[in-house]
Design a protein around this motif. Structure first.
Motif, mmCIF file in Angstrom:
data_model
loop_
_atom_site.group_PDB
_atom_site.id
_atom_site.type_symbol
_atom_site.label_atom_id
_atom_site.label_comp_id
_atom_site.label_asym_id
_atom_site.label_seq_id
_atom_site.Cartn_x
_atom_site.Cartn_y
_atom_site.Cartn_z
ATOM 1 N N ILE A 72 -27.208 -88.533 47.980
ATOM 2 C CA ILE A 72 -27.979 -87.412 48.513
ATOM 3 C C ILE A 72 -29.402 -87.508 47.977
ATOM 4 C CG2 ILE A 72 -28.229 -84.888 48.454
ATOM 5 C CD1 ILE A 72 -24.943 -85.196 48.042
ATOM 6 N N ILE A 73 -30.365 -87.480 48.885
ATOM 7 C CA ILE A 73 -31.761 -87.498 48.497
ATOM 8 C C ILE A 73 -32.520 -86.564 49.427
ATOM 9 C CG2 ILE A 73 -32.188 -89.570 49.907
ATOM 10 C CD1 ILE A 73 -34.377 -90.323 47.807
ATOM 11 N N GLY A 74 -33.307 -85.673 48.850
ATOM 12 C CA GLY A 74 -34.070 -84.735 49.666
ATOM 13 C C GLY A 74 -35.227 -84.182 48.874
ATOM 14 N N SER A 75 -36.393 -84.145 49.496
ATOM 15 C CA SER A 75 -37.580 -83.596 48.834
ATOM 16 C C SER A 75 -38.158 -82.475 49.679
ATOM 17 C CB SER A 75 -38.617 -84.699 48.615
ATOM 18 O OG SER A 75 -38.999 -85.294 49.852
ATOM 19 N N GLY A 76 -39.103 -81.733 49.079
ATOM 20 C CA GLY A 76 -39.667 -80.592 49.788
ATOM 21 C C GLY A 76 -38.583 -79.595 50.128
ATOM 22 N N ALA A 77 -38.565 -79.152 51.372
ATOM 23 C CA ALA A 77 -37.534 -78.207 51.806
ATOM 24 C C ALA A 77 -36.141 -78.825 51.753
ATOM 25 C CB ALA A 77 -37.846 -77.713 53.219
ATOM 26 N N ASP A 78 -36.060 -80.148 51.954
ATOM 27 C CA ASP A 78 -34.761 -80.830 51.941
ATOM 28 C C ASP A 78 -34.149 -80.895 50.544
ATOM 29 O OD1 ASP A 78 -35.033 -81.241 54.636
ATOM 30 O OD2 ASP A 78 -35.594 -83.352 54.485
ATOM 31 N N ALA A 79 -34.915 -80.572 49.510
ATOM 32 C CA ALA A 79 -34.367 -80.574 48.153
ATOM 33 C C ALA A 79 -33.327 -79.482 47.967
ATOM 34 C CB ALA A 79 -35.490 -80.403 47.133
ATOM 35 N N LEU A 80 -33.301 -78.505 48.896
ATOM 36 C CA LEU A 80 -32.314 -77.431 48.817
ATOM 37 C C LEU A 80 -30.980 -77.820 49.450
ATOM 38 C CD1 LEU A 80 -35.105 -75.914 48.389
ATOM 39 C CD2 LEU A 80 -33.931 -73.893 49.242
ATOM 40 N N LEU A 81 -30.889 -79.034 49.968
ATOM 41 C CA LEU A 81 -29.650 -79.485 50.604
ATOM 42 C C LEU A 81 -28.807 -80.235 49.576
ATOM 43 C CD1 LEU A 81 -31.102 -80.865 53.970
ATOM 44 C CD2 LEU A 81 -30.356 -78.538 53.419
ATOM 45 N N CYS A 82 -27.486 -80.133 49.712
ATOM 46 C CA CYS A 82 -26.608 -80.908 48.840
ATOM 47 C C CYS A 82 -25.680 -81.789 49.682
ATOM 48 C CB CYS A 82 -25.812 -80.013 47.895
ATOM 49 S SG CYS A 82 -24.763 -78.794 48.712
ATOM 50 N N ARG A 83 -26.201 -82.203 50.828
ATOM 51 C CA ARG A 83 -25.536 -83.179 51.686
ATOM 52 C C ARG A 83 -26.571 -84.203 52.134
ATOM 53 N NH1 ARG A 83 -21.643 -81.191 49.817
ATOM 54 N NH2 ARG A 83 -19.988 -80.015 50.848
ATOM 55 N N TYR A 84 -26.086 -85.394 52.436
ATOM 56 C CA TYR A 84 -26.980 -86.417 52.982
ATOM 57 C C TYR A 84 -27.370 -86.064 54.411
ATOM 58 C CZ TYR A 84 -28.549 -90.836 54.960
ATOM 59 O OH TYR A 84 -29.291 -91.809 55.594
ATOM 60 N N LYS A 85 -28.589 -86.385 54.786
ATOM 61 C CA LYS A 85 -29.029 -86.285 56.179
ATOM 62 C C LYS A 85 -29.956 -87.446 56.474
ATOM 63 C CE LYS A 85 -32.540 -83.558 57.244
ATOM 64 N NZ LYS A 85 -33.677 -84.501 57.081
ATOM 65 N N ALA A 86 -30.020 -87.842 57.730
ATOM 66 C CA ALA A 86 -30.892 -88.928 58.137
ATOM 67 C C ALA A 86 -32.353 -88.483 58.088
ATOM 68 C CB ALA A 86 -30.531 -89.392 59.546
ATOM 69 N N GLY A 87 -33.250 -89.445 57.890
ATOM 70 C CA GLY A 87 -34.683 -89.161 57.869
ATOM 71 C C GLY A 87 -35.256 -89.262 56.474
ATOM 72 N N ARG A 88 -36.468 -89.819 56.358
ATOM 73 C CA ARG A 88 -37.129 -90.007 55.073
ATOM 74 C C ARG A 88 -38.534 -89.415 55.119
ATOM 75 N NH1 ARG A 88 -32.649 -91.011 54.372
ATOM 76 N NH2 ARG A 88 -31.639 -93.006 54.023
ATOM 77 N N ARG A 89 -39.040 -88.999 53.980
ATOM 78 C CA ARG A 89 -40.412 -88.548 53.869
ATOM 79 C C ARG A 89 -41.008 -89.085 52.574
ATOM 80 N NH1 ARG A 89 -41.281 -84.069 50.408
ATOM 81 N NH2 ARG A 89 -43.182 -83.452 51.507
#
Length: 383
Positions: free
Chosen positions: A209-226
């Motif tokens: 699981i990797i997420g930054s910005g608003a995606d840092a509030l997720l605890c699941r993987y999702k497609a897309g990178r920033r």
């Protein structure tokens, strides 16, 4: 054969299983969970996405019913001596082949346990199985039987858990130098997974699981990178893996000056995980761990921002999840015992302010205090 454990280890596991079957008065057990087959025999495949089952009789004899594509896989990776093949064809119903096999094994009219609660058992398979075998014998839901046995890790298993934990640390070592303003999530993710492969590890049972910005509030993987901003937050959840044994970690890294809310939420995470360490020992239950987590978070006014679970047992797992059946949630009576590998995570998602914070690591339970398996402490990580 390519086995990760000794003959004596597998013999001990089979003896423990047949003893548990006798306690449950089961004449046979139909294993559909790939983890169960791997634990019992070493059988290693992703062919469980199709119909296959390992039949285990109370006398310890075993037969694998699978597809032709997994015949050599089973021979090479397991100690299973008898392998039967069901044939792919239009409108195939492999439960008919299973019924014939069970009849040959003299199981007509017997009490048969079934692993229903597993990703290796689709709804269609369950309906076909029940239809074929409801009049053949007494079917019993035995979904938790092997899972309970797998909770306690042997010394040989602990060696893999410890190796997995070292690989998880290696992944964080690889990530931290790359994290900063302008850094790409793709490069960070590639470095983490690459470090585990380079160290001889395996694919994880679910995506990192990797997420930054608003995606840092997720605890699941999702497609897309920033790419990271000059002031940002990055949530990472990953696991080192050795012979399918997992050791998970979780961190939220702050890029730039941390906000007061970041500091506040980190303080809550650290206080809670340190409190959990005091009850993560024999004499308490998985439910006790959750109760400690919920009490501290709720006392801090974080009830709306926390989760309804705060970790779970880890072990040898296959896609789509590295989580085992036993979780830290409300009312779970499972006793904590020595030699369990348990992942404790504190996850706070404050959607009101857009602030994320998480802190998690894997522990090995002992007769007293749990042993954290990471060489990283619980310190706040800011870049």
């Amino acid at each position: 054969m390519a086995l990760h454990f000794s003959d004596d280890e597998f013999a001990d596991r089979l003896a423990r299983l047949t003893a548990a079957m006798k306690e449950e008065k089961l004449d046979a057990l139909l294993l559909f969970a790939q983890e169960s087959m791997y634990w019992l025999t070493g059988y290693d495949t992703f062919g469980y996405c199709f119909f296959q089952t390992l039949v285990v009789k109370a006398d310890g004899s075993m037969v694998l019913l699978t597809r032709s594509a997994d015949l050599r896989q089973a021979r090479h990776t397991s100690n299973i001596e008898r392998i039967e093949i069901w044939v792919d064809r239009v409108n195939a119903d492999p439960t008919m082949d299973l019924k014939t096999l069970l009849s040959e094994m003299d199981l007509l009219g017997c009490r048969i346990g079934v692993e229903y609660d597993t990703h290796g058992m689709t709804g269609r398979t369950a309906r076909l199985l029940d239809s074929q075998l409801s009049s053949f014998g007494k079917l019993v839901d035995a979904s938790m039987l092997v899972g309970r046995l797998r909770l306690i890790k042997s010394p040989a298993e602990i060696a893999h858990v410890e190796r997995a934990a070292a690989l998880a640390d290696d992944a964080l070592d690889a990530a931290i130098p790359l994290i900063g303003p302008g850094a790409g999530e793709a490069a960070i993710l590639a470095a983490m997974q690459g470090a585990i492969f380079a160290g001889g590890g395996d694919y994880p049972a679910n995506e990192f699981i990797i997420g930054s910005g608003a995606d840092a509030l997720l605890c699941r993987y999702k497609a897309g990178r920033r790419s990271l901003d000059a002031e940002d937050q990055l949530t990472l959840e990953w696991a080192g893996v050795s012979a399918h044994y997992h050791a998970a970690m979780m961190r939220t890294v702050v890029i730039g000056p941390p906000t007061n809310r970041h500091r506040e939420l980190y303080s809550a995470c650290r206080e809670t995980i340190q409190a959990v360490e005091k009850v993560l020992r024999p004499g308490n239950t998985f439910g006790t761990v959750f109760d400690v987590h919920a009490r501290i978070m709720d006392d801090r006014g974080l009830a709306r921002h926390r989760l309804n679970a705060c970790g779970y047992s880890l072990g040898a797992r296959f896609s789509p999840s590295w989580m085992e059946q036993q979780m830290f949630h409300l009312g779970n009576p499972q006793e904590i015992l020595p030699d369990m590998s348990l992942f404790v995570h504190m996850i706070i998602m404050d959607s009101d302010t857009g602030t994320a914070m998480s802190l998690g690591q894997t522990y090995l339970t002992t007769e007293s205090a749990p042993r954290p398996l990471s060489r990283y402490g619980l310190d706040f990580i800011e870049i």
